[in-house]
Design an enzyme around this catalytic site. Structure first.
Site, short mmCIF file in Angstrom:
data_model
loop_
_atom_site.label_atom_id
_atom_site.label_comp_id
_atom_site.label_asym_id
_atom_site.label_seq_id
_atom_site.Cartn_x
_atom_site.Cartn_y
_atom_site.Cartn_z
N HIS A 1 51.58 13.26 -6.18
CA HIS A 1 50.27 13.53 -5.60
C HIS A 1 49.35 12.32 -5.75
O HIS A 1 48.71 11.88 -4.79
CB HIS A 1 49.65 14.76 -6.28
CG HIS A 1 48.23 15.03 -5.88
ND1 HIS A 1 47.89 15.97 -4.93
CD2 HIS A 1 47.06 14.47 -6.28
CE1 HIS A 1 46.57 15.97 -4.79
NE2 HIS A 1 46.04 15.08 -5.60
N GLU A 2 49.30 11.77 -6.95
CA GLU A 2 48.41 10.62 -7.20
C GLU A 2 48.86 9.40 -6.42
O GLU A 2 48.05 8.68 -5.84
CB GLU A 2 48.34 10.32 -8.70
CG GLU A 2 47.77 11.45 -9.56
CD GLU A 2 46.40 11.92 -9.11
OE1 GLU A 2 45.63 11.11 -8.56
OE2 GLU A 2 46.08 13.11 -9.30
N HIS B 1 47.80 9.47 -2.79
CA HIS B 1 46.44 8.99 -2.50
C HIS B 1 46.45 7.49 -2.23
O HIS B 1 45.78 7.00 -1.33
CB HIS B 1 45.50 9.24 -3.69
CG HIS B 1 44.93 10.63 -3.76
ND1 HIS B 1 44.24 11.21 -2.73
CD2 HIS B 1 44.94 11.54 -4.77
CE1 HIS B 1 43.84 12.42 -3.09
NE2 HIS B 1 44.26 12.66 -4.33
N GLU C 1 42.79 15.58 -0.17
CA GLU C 1 43.50 16.31 -1.24
C GLU C 1 44.71 17.04 -0.69
O GLU C 1 45.81 17.00 -1.26
CB GLU C 1 42.56 17.30 -1.92
CG GLU C 1 41.62 16.68 -2.93
CD GLU C 1 42.33 15.80 -3.93
OE1 GLU C 1 43.44 16.16 -4.37
OE2 GLU C 1 41.81 14.73 -4.25
ZN LIG Z 1 44.04 14.23 -5.54
#
Ligand SMILES: [Zn+2]
Length: 282
Positions: free
Chosen positions: A146-147, A150, A210
């Protein structure tokens, strides 16, 4: 006069509203895989350079957890995701969005912080506090995925570009000119927290970003060979652990953990089928 105003207004809307105007086509790109249109006015190299400097500060200012199995595991997961991302774009004959990344991983020794982040250019930090929630390598891979997503989707570039045109806050403009960081350092010593916020760390990205990071993160973790079904379990554990507290950025912009879990459940089967483990990852 009116006509000109109308034309100007329309141009403004085209440029700032929809990212569809030919004049600024060079600064409009799309996020990888999802193909969501993004406005990018600030050079990625500038952000990456600034991020690398801040990362050095974080390393100097925080207590790191080194020479242990957890850090080895973080590095191993990171390396597999790095390779999976590059192999995937190579396999599709697409430019690798991480070609200019200089990946680096740290484990911050802080059991109270249940978080992880990835700065532009692939500078990653995991806090020991989150390891109790991720529990195993699959869980950790989902959070790191997830990170990393980004950063791969250049969300910080997009965010800083938007701040620049909306003229909200001067941080983005200062990054562009190299001012913010040097000023902060001159006036207040080292404001690591403030600098991290500039990149969206401890400060939520938009809901679209997100959601995109969730989606791409699952794809990258799956390509790297991890069991992404663990993701829903992490959110359950996360929900439990944040009862009555302020959640970290990767929870805060979502309507509810329950809805997020539902969305993940819908994505997981499709992603497992369409993005199986790729290549010979070492
Ligand atoms: Zn995030």
């Amino acid at each position: 006069m009116n006509k000109i105003n109308n034309i100007n207004r329309r141009k403004f809307l085209e440029v700032f509203g929809g990212c569809s105007c030919g004049l600024i086509i060079a600064s409009c790109t799309a996020a990888p895989i999802t193909e969501r249109k993004q406005l990018k006015l600030i050079p990625e190299t500038t952000l990456n350079r600034q991020a690398a400097q801040i990362y050095e500060r974080v390393k100097a200012k925080t207590k790191l957890s080194e020479g242990n199995k957890q850090l080895d595991e973080i590095k191993e997961i990171g390396s597999r995701i790095e390779q999976a991302v590059s192999l995937y774009f190579e396999s599709k004959n697409l430019p690798d969005p991480t070609h200019n990344f200089q990946w680096e991983y740290i484990l911050v020794d802080n059991d109270k912080i249940k978080n992880a982040w990835c700065m532009p250019g692939g500078k990653i930090a995991v806090y020991t506090g989150i390891l109790k929630i991720t529990k195993n390598k699959h869980g950790l891979a989902v959070v790191m995925g997830h990170e990393i997503a980004h950063a791969v989707a250049k969300h910080s570039v997009e965010r800083a570009s938007r701040a620049l045109i909306l003229n909200v806050g001067t941080a983005a403009l200062d990054i562009f000119t190299g001012g913010a960081l040097s000023n902060t350092q001159r006036t207040t010593g080292v404001d690591v927290a403030g600098m991290l916020r500039t990149f969206g760390i401890d400060n939520p990205f938009g809901r679209k970003q997100e959601s995109e990071a969730d989606y791409l993160g699952l794809i990258f973790s799956s390509l790297a060979g991890y069991d992404i079904r663990e993701s829903t379990k992490i959110w359950e554990r996360m929900k439990e652990s944040f009862k009555g507290q302020e959640p970290p950025e990767w929870m805060s912009t979502h309507p509810s953990s329950a809805r997020r879990i539902e969305t993940l459940k819908n994505w997981i089967p499709e992603i497992i089928i369409n993005y199986p483990p790729i290549g010979k990852i070492t």
